[in-house]
Design a protein around this motif. Sequence first.
Motif, PDB file in Angstrom:
ATOM      1  N   TRP A  43       0.848  -1.195   0.000  1.00  3.07           N
ATOM      2  CA  TRP A  43       0.000   0.000   0.000  1.00  3.07           C
ATOM      3  C   TRP A  43       0.886   1.249   0.000  1.00  3.07           C
ATOM      4  CZ3 TRP A  43      -1.282   4.278   3.062  1.00  3.07           C
ATOM      5  CH2 TRP A  43      -2.565   4.826   2.892  1.00  3.07           C
ATOM      6  N   LEU A  44       1.884   1.238   0.889  1.00  4.41           N
ATOM      7  CA  LEU A  44       2.778   2.401   0.961  1.00  4.41           C
ATOM      8  C   LEU A  44       3.561   2.565  -0.336  1.00  4.41           C
ATOM      9  CD1 LEU A  44       4.107   1.973   4.609  1.00  4.41           C
ATOM     10  CD2 LEU A  44       2.831   3.933   3.738  1.00  4.41           C
ATOM     11  N   LEU A  45       4.032   1.452  -0.862  1.00  5.57           N
ATOM     12  CA  LEU A  45       4.800   1.507  -2.102  1.00  5.57           C
ATOM     13  C   LEU A  45       3.930   2.059  -3.222  1.00  5.57           C
ATOM     14  CD1 LEU A  45       7.571   0.605  -3.195  1.00  5.57           C
ATOM     15  CD2 LEU A  45       6.453  -1.494  -3.974  1.00  5.57           C
ATOM     16  N   SER A  46       2.729   1.530  -3.306  1.00  8.04           N
ATOM     17  CA  SER A  46       1.822   1.953  -4.369  1.00  8.04           C
ATOM     18  C   SER A  46       1.527   3.446  -4.268  1.00  8.04           C
ATOM     19  CB  SER A  46       0.529   1.143  -4.271  1.00  8.04           C
ATOM     20  OG  SER A  46      -0.474   1.730  -5.053  1.00  8.04           O
ATOM     21  N   LEU A  47       1.218   3.902  -3.071  1.00  8.56           N
ATOM     22  CA  LEU A  47       0.858   5.316  -2.962  1.00  8.56           C
ATOM     23  C   LEU A  47       2.073   6.218  -3.144  1.00  8.56           C
ATOM     24  CD1 LEU A  47      -2.033   5.581  -0.411  1.00  8.56           C
ATOM     25  CD2 LEU A  47      -2.060   5.479  -2.875  1.00  8.56           C
ATOM     26  N   THR A  48       3.254   5.723  -2.845  1.00  9.00           N
ATOM     27  CA  THR A  48       4.432   6.538  -3.119  1.00  9.00           C
ATOM     28  C   THR A  48       4.593   6.723  -4.631  1.00  9.00           C
ATOM     29  OG1 THR A  48       5.421   5.663  -1.118  1.00  9.00           O
ATOM     30  CG2 THR A  48       6.894   6.765  -2.661  1.00  9.00           C
ATOM     31  N   PHE A  49       4.439   5.644  -5.380  1.00  6.22           N
ATOM     32  CA  PHE A  49       4.464   5.782  -6.844  1.00  6.22           C
ATOM     33  C   PHE A  49       3.366   6.739  -7.296  1.00  6.22           C
ATOM     34  CE2 PHE A  49       6.324   1.277  -7.166  1.00  6.22           C
ATOM     35  CZ  PHE A  49       7.610   1.780  -7.288  1.00  6.22           C
ATOM     36  N   PHE A  50       2.228   6.626  -6.630  1.00  6.82           N
ATOM     37  CA  PHE A  50       1.116   7.478  -7.032  1.00  6.82           C
ATOM     38  C   PHE A  50       1.470   8.948  -6.862  1.00  6.82           C
ATOM     39  CE2 PHE A  50      -2.845   9.756  -6.384  1.00  6.82           C
ATOM     40  CZ  PHE A  50      -3.545   9.342  -7.500  1.00  6.82           C
ATOM     41  N   VAL A  51       2.131   9.256  -5.743  1.00  5.56           N
ATOM     42  CA  VAL A  51       2.491  10.656  -5.510  1.00  5.56           C
ATOM     43  C   VAL A  51       3.476  11.128  -6.576  1.00  5.56           C
ATOM     44  CG1 VAL A  51       3.589  12.230  -3.899  1.00  5.56           C
ATOM     45  CG2 VAL A  51       1.995  10.519  -3.062  1.00  5.56           C
ATOM     46  N   VAL A  52       4.403  10.250  -6.965  1.00  5.28           N
ATOM     47  CA  VAL A  52       5.322  10.622  -8.050  1.00  5.28           C
ATOM     48  C   VAL A  52       4.511  10.989  -9.287  1.00  5.28           C
ATOM     49  CG1 VAL A  52       7.156   9.807  -9.566  1.00  5.28           C
ATOM     50  CG2 VAL A  52       7.161   9.180  -7.151  1.00  5.28           C
ATOM     51  N   SER A  53       3.515  10.175  -9.573  1.00  7.68           N
ATOM     52  CA  SER A  53       2.673  10.448 -10.743  1.00  7.68           C
ATOM     53  C   SER A  53       1.981  11.798 -10.627  1.00  7.68           C
ATOM     54  CB  SER A  53       1.638   9.329 -10.887  1.00  7.68           C
ATOM     55  OG  SER A  53       0.538   9.765 -11.643  1.00  7.68           O
ATOM     56  N   VAL A  54       1.421  12.061  -9.457  1.00 11.65           N
ATOM     57  CA  VAL A  54       0.701  13.327  -9.285  1.00 11.65           C
ATOM     58  C   VAL A  54       1.663  14.505  -9.430  1.00 11.65           C
ATOM     59  CG1 VAL A  54      -0.555  14.748  -7.631  1.00 11.65           C
ATOM     60  CG2 VAL A  54      -1.078  12.344  -7.823  1.00 11.65           C
ATOM     61  N   LEU A  55       2.852  14.357  -8.873  1.00 15.44           N
ATOM     62  CA  LEU A  55       3.794  15.479  -8.937  1.00 15.44           C
ATOM     63  C   LEU A  55       4.266  15.720 -10.364  1.00 15.44           C
ATOM     64  CD1 LEU A  55       5.865  14.968  -5.671  1.00 15.44           C
ATOM     65  CD2 LEU A  55       3.955  16.509  -6.102  1.00 15.44           C
ATOM     66  N   LEU A  56       4.577  14.643 -11.086  1.00 15.23           N
ATOM     67  CA  LEU A  56       5.009  14.825 -12.475  1.00 15.23           C
ATOM     68  C   LEU A  56       3.901  15.490 -13.283  1.00 15.23           C
ATOM     69  CD1 LEU A  56       6.767  11.418 -13.164  1.00 15.23           C
ATOM     70  CD2 LEU A  56       7.847  13.653 -12.955  1.00 15.23           C
ATOM     71  N   GLY A  57       2.688  15.006 -13.080  1.00 16.75           N
ATOM     72  CA  GLY A  57       1.564  15.599 -13.785  1.00 16.75           C
ATOM     73  C   GLY A  57       1.387  17.044 -13.387  1.00 16.75           C
ATOM     74  N   GLY A  58       1.418  17.308 -12.089  1.00 14.98           N
ATOM     75  CA  GLY A  58       1.136  18.643 -11.582  1.00 14.98           C
ATOM     76  C   GLY A  58       2.133  19.680 -12.081  1.00 14.98           C
ATOM     77  N   ILE A  59       3.417  19.303 -12.036  1.00 10.49           N
ATOM     78  CA  ILE A  59       4.438  20.246 -12.506  1.00 10.49           C
ATOM     79  C   ILE A  59       4.188  20.593 -13.964  1.00 10.49           C
ATOM     80  CG2 ILE A  59       6.897  20.430 -13.025  1.00 10.49           C
ATOM     81  CD1 ILE A  59       7.343  18.696 -10.490  1.00 10.49           C
ATOM     82  N   ASN A  60       3.804  19.574 -14.703  1.00 10.54           N
ATOM     83  CA  ASN A  60       3.511  19.769 -16.111  1.00 10.54           C
ATOM     84  C   ASN A  60       2.323  20.695 -16.334  1.00 10.54           C
ATOM     85  OD1 ASN A  60       4.365  19.050 -18.654  1.00 10.54           O
ATOM     86  ND2 ASN A  60       4.301  16.872 -18.165  1.00 10.54           N
ATOM     87  N   TYR A  61       1.265  20.469 -15.570  1.00  9.94           N
ATOM     88  CA  TYR A  61       0.073  21.301 -15.751  1.00  9.94           C
ATOM     89  C   TYR A  61       0.403  22.751 -15.436  1.00  9.94           C
ATOM     90  CZ  TYR A  61      -2.108  16.673 -15.091  1.00  9.94           C
ATOM     91  OH  TYR A  61      -2.430  15.345 -15.160  1.00  9.94           O
ATOM     92  N   VAL A  62       1.108  22.966 -14.323  1.00  3.46           N
ATOM     93  CA  VAL A  62       1.410  24.336 -13.918  1.00  3.46           C
ATOM     94  C   VAL A  62       2.280  25.015 -14.978  1.00  3.46           C
ATOM     95  CG1 VAL A  62       2.623  25.745 -12.211  1.00  3.46           C
ATOM     96  CG2 VAL A  62       1.150  23.884 -11.464  1.00  3.46           C
ATOM     97  N   THR A  63       3.306  24.303 -15.416  1.00  2.00           N
ATOM     98  CA  THR A  63       4.203  24.877 -16.424  1.00  2.00           C
ATOM     99  C   THR A  63       3.441  25.207 -17.702  1.00  2.00           C
ATOM    100  OG1 THR A  63       5.808  23.339 -15.541  1.00  2.00           O
ATOM    101  CG2 THR A  63       6.431  24.547 -17.523  1.00  2.00           C
ATOM    102  N   THR A  64       2.595  24.290 -18.091  1.00  2.78           N
ATOM    103  CA  THR A  64       1.859  24.510 -19.334  1.00  2.78           C
ATOM    104  C   THR A  64       0.955  25.731 -19.212  1.00  2.78           C
ATOM    105  OG1 THR A  64       1.871  22.131 -19.645  1.00  2.78           O
ATOM    106  CG2 THR A  64       0.403  23.399 -21.050  1.00  2.78           C
ATOM    107  N   VAL A  65       0.245  25.814 -18.098  1.00  2.00           N
ATOM    108  CA  VAL A  65      -0.663  26.949 -17.937  1.00  2.00           C
ATOM    109  C   VAL A  65       0.124  28.251 -17.910  1.00  2.00           C
ATOM    110  CG1 VAL A  65      -2.264  28.068 -16.349  1.00  2.00           C
ATOM    111  CG2 VAL A  65      -2.452  25.626 -16.773  1.00  2.00           C
ATOM    112  N   LEU A  66       1.281  28.237 -17.266  1.00  2.00           N
ATOM    113  CA  LEU A  66       2.018  29.498 -17.152  1.00  2.00           C
ATOM    114  C   LEU A  66       2.707  29.876 -18.455  1.00  2.00           C
ATOM    115  CD1 LEU A  66       3.501  29.250 -13.558  1.00  2.00           C
ATOM    116  CD2 LEU A  66       1.570  30.607 -14.356  1.00  2.00           C
ATOM    117  N   ASN A  67       3.131  28.891 -19.226  1.00  2.00           N
ATOM    118  CA  ASN A  67       4.003  29.222 -20.358  1.00  2.00           C
ATOM    119  C   ASN A  67       3.420  29.012 -21.738  1.00  2.00           C
ATOM    120  OD1 ASN A  67       6.306  30.000 -18.858  1.00  2.00           O
ATOM    121  ND2 ASN A  67       6.582  27.853 -18.331  1.00  2.00           N
TER     122      ASN A  67
END
Lengths: 398, 617
Positions: free
Chosen positions: B205-229
């Motif tokens: 469970w911990l392993l899975s959710l850690t991967f999940f957070v990586v996914s959210v962060l990669l996605g999130g950074i991308n969304y923010v960058t895209t919206v700003l630039n």
Amino acid sequence: MTGLIILLCIVMLAIVIIQIGKVTELTAQIRGEKDAQKESNEWNSKGLLIFGAVFLIFCVVSASYYRDDMLWYGVNESASVEGSSIDNLFNITLICTGIVFFITHILLFWFSYKYRGREGRTVLYMPHDNRLEMIWTAVPAVVLTFLVIAGLDTWNDVMADVKEGEDYIEIEANGMQFAWNLRYPGPDGKLGARDYKRITASNPFGQDFTDPKGLDDFYPDEIVLPVGKKVRVRITARDVLHNFYLPHFRTKMDAIPGIPTYWVFTPKITTEEYRQMLAKSDEWNEKMDPSDPESKTRAEMFNYELACAELCGKGHYSMRRVVRIVSQQEYEDWLKKQQSWYANNVHNKGGKVVINGKEESEDPFEGKVTPVDVVKDSTSTAVTVKKDSTAIAAPVKK
Amino acid sequence: MAYVTETGYNEEVLIKENGLNDHFHDHHHGDKFQSNFITTYIFSQDHKMIARQFLITGMFWAIIGAAMSIVFRLQLGFPEENMAWLRPILGKWITVDEAGMGRLAPEFYYALVTMHGTIIVFFVLTAGLSGTFSNLLIPLQLGARDMASGFLNMLSYWFFFLSSAVMLYSLFLSTGPFSGGWTAYPPLSALPQASTGSGTGMTLWLLSLTFFVVSVLLGGINYVTTVLNLRTKGMTLWRMPLTIWAFFLTAIIGILSFPVLVSGFFLLMFDRGLGTSFYLSEIFIGGKALENVGGSPILYQHLFWFLGHPEVYIIILPAMGLVSEVLSVHARKPIFGYKAMVMSMLAIGFLSFIVWAHHMFMSGVNPFISNFFVLFTLIIAVPSAVKVFNWIATLFGGNIRFNSPMLFAIGFVSLFISGGLTGIFLGNSAIDIPMHDTYFVVAHFHIVMGIAAFFGMFAGVYHWFPKMFGRFMNEMMGKIHFWGTIAGAYAIFWPMHYLGMAGVPRRYYRFDTFEAFKHFEDTNKFITVAAIIVFALQIVFVINFFYSIFNGKKVTDANPWGATTLEWTTPIEPGHGNWEGNLPAVERWPYDYGKNGREFIPQWEPLAAGEQDGGNH
Ligand code: HEM
Ligand SMILES: [Cu+2]
Ligand SMILES: [Cu+2]
């Protein structure tokens, strides 16, 4: 086989649904998209209006159906002084939010119906309206300020700890997988010290019996308390989180290993009185066994209960203890019958316990102290502890 | 469609003349990113494909998560029924006695509840909702060729996939998946002795959710960058559709809060594996006293809810954005109070970081501290109320087109009101004393978050399906789906308020252990039956979805809803890079519906002489 039939039914149903979908799509195409949309607007906007009405009626009807379960209404009355102020606050909030709930829902469904798509309807171009927006920011803000103030007032009252010099009973509830252990302080009114490393089958609290305060502690299997007297529950846990939950008294507090918490409340209705109050409700007058007219009613069988309200593992749902609220006299009679855990279960029993790698006797006096003999002074509530004169190092002091 | 009238403009000409030539097509002769099956459908870097991947994975999990809830609802509604028939699916978790009576084991009941919560909150309503629509709409509505980094975007999906795979695997462990609740409070989650699920199940469970957070962060950074630039010419922040505002703020909230969750998880892993005592103190379990002293389980709760509360807004903000857009398009009317909508989202986003301890009023924190959390929590209700009033005002004076997306959007508003108002009870700590960890809380968050977010997602899927697959979803099935679901969802969750008021605690395997909780057999049966019906109706949606991908009515008009936003200027089935020629340029705000007697004026049409831009006020 039945599985196959069920599967077949599902497939059939899916096909039927797809067919209905297909057919309506075709007829829409034949009649023209515009007409189809118009018809959809008529039907669905009316549908929303009816749904809205039914929904709001359902809310009122269900509330009256469940009246006996709602705080402040019906017979779900708080059995503690503190809980009553919570129920009041609940009701105030219910009124405030209820008004908003009805107004917004009526508008939502009414507008949906009134402004359903019609050919040639001109749309109001209204991107914003500062005055309206000011109003509907300010009104909730004012109402919420009121609720915050009322809420915090109640909260700080309910959560207040006992004050210096106040008269109260202190007991301990210790959660473990999957039961509550209960401990009363005995005649001295004080709970003895504990050390989790001393826990054994014969010492479930891990009491350190070199602490004289603990020699008279006793472990009943139900909570018995006198009405009208303040109680401070020391809440502890042995293994994982638990939660000391007395639904009728509106208490709830986590039990945490390593961090004792507490809850202070004042019972105001005895079990007997609560039963009589419940008997006013039809629902509670049903027989426990409907087929047996001789059986007792639900109200007659009622008991306050202690439950666990923090997930603690597979037996979480079963941590029940009965709570009895009685008159002062009954309470004292009950107290008299209770016997010190140390005297009955530890004294000179020869058990061993390993503390930090060292083996020790579970009874630190190895039988040399005679169990304290407790006598209650009949003229005052103070107690004296009489101990055997031959005891050596008997650390029992009032 | 019915309401699209001839407006006299020609988008192709406008885009050619006013659009932004980013020389995209000068460089991409042939598409090196979408040249074969694998790069097109699997390791795709195209945001539209990634959106579809998120959506379909999310649907997969939604079915699993919902099916689990049916099993544990059967236990709660019909505890005396024979469950032996589930044995072929659930195996040894159904214990069958000599008389042939099958029962759901309590451990497995708790495992189901835990997995249901984890799956729905993270995999369906975070990845499936925000992942799908942020990916689909950010580039399309902003006029961008793709995300800022297609590669990170691809990684984001595949980390989600990895996370899913690990969680799925944990369902098949012999000791079962984690079973200590989706909030995973230690010590229960830290000690394998405390519960079978806290062993390997919890590790995964911990392993899975850690991967999940990586996914959210990669996605999130991308969304923010895209919206700003990557906004196209003319797309100022105040001209962005509310969907984009919502995704943008969601991504920022996620980037700020998810790392805290991971830090909490790491400490938990240390306690589990390395013998540290961050969360453990004075524990006697399994006949032994543990050495750990000095730790605090409350610390974990702080770290968890510092994410946990923002997380609920990570779930609901995208739904709010989608609903705002859908309401406006189909009411044929500007969203009411565009700036107030943005401001309230900003306020909600900010406040969501300072209210977390309202989940911990009863957890042993100092009661004095709770005063502040009550105050901040109830302040959140103000921007939430503003949003509700603005949605209702959007309907006022409109010309509402009733179709599936619009119905779900209106349903969303109703659900958000119902569930938001019960938040005002719970946010007041005094009322939370009797209500905490009862069915009242279950009712609150399922209505306001669970069902409402699903409604936002459905509105989005029905509305943007034509963009995703070039076909419409079937309207009749959509309406069956809507009417059944709204009535059914209220039938499931409304009665739970009363259970909660009567004090019935959540997370109970059965209720007959207590006099106070056992008298709701009929209510519980009713809820279970309603849940089964609602589940069946979701199957209608799934059928509709897959049927329509291949057989739905074809989209013939590039702008079928008569909407103003840029995604409808792309070809009906946009290829990689989204626009064939120049990028469209933006000339006005996105909500010019019914202005100057015209049904709608799209964002790419220049302001007439002397015309005020609607967003500027
Ligand atoms: C008006 C605004 C709201 C207020 C004042 C509010 C307040 C609260 C409070 C105090 C709790 C804790 C209850 C307890 O455990 O005793 C709670 C639980 C919860 N709320 Fe809200 N809430 C609001 C809106 C929302 C929204 C918009 C969402 C999600 C979209 C949401 C999702 C949740 C969830 C998921 C939980 C339960 C978590 C759990 O214990 O498993 N709430 N809410
Ligand atoms: Cu428990
Ligand atoms: Cu919260």
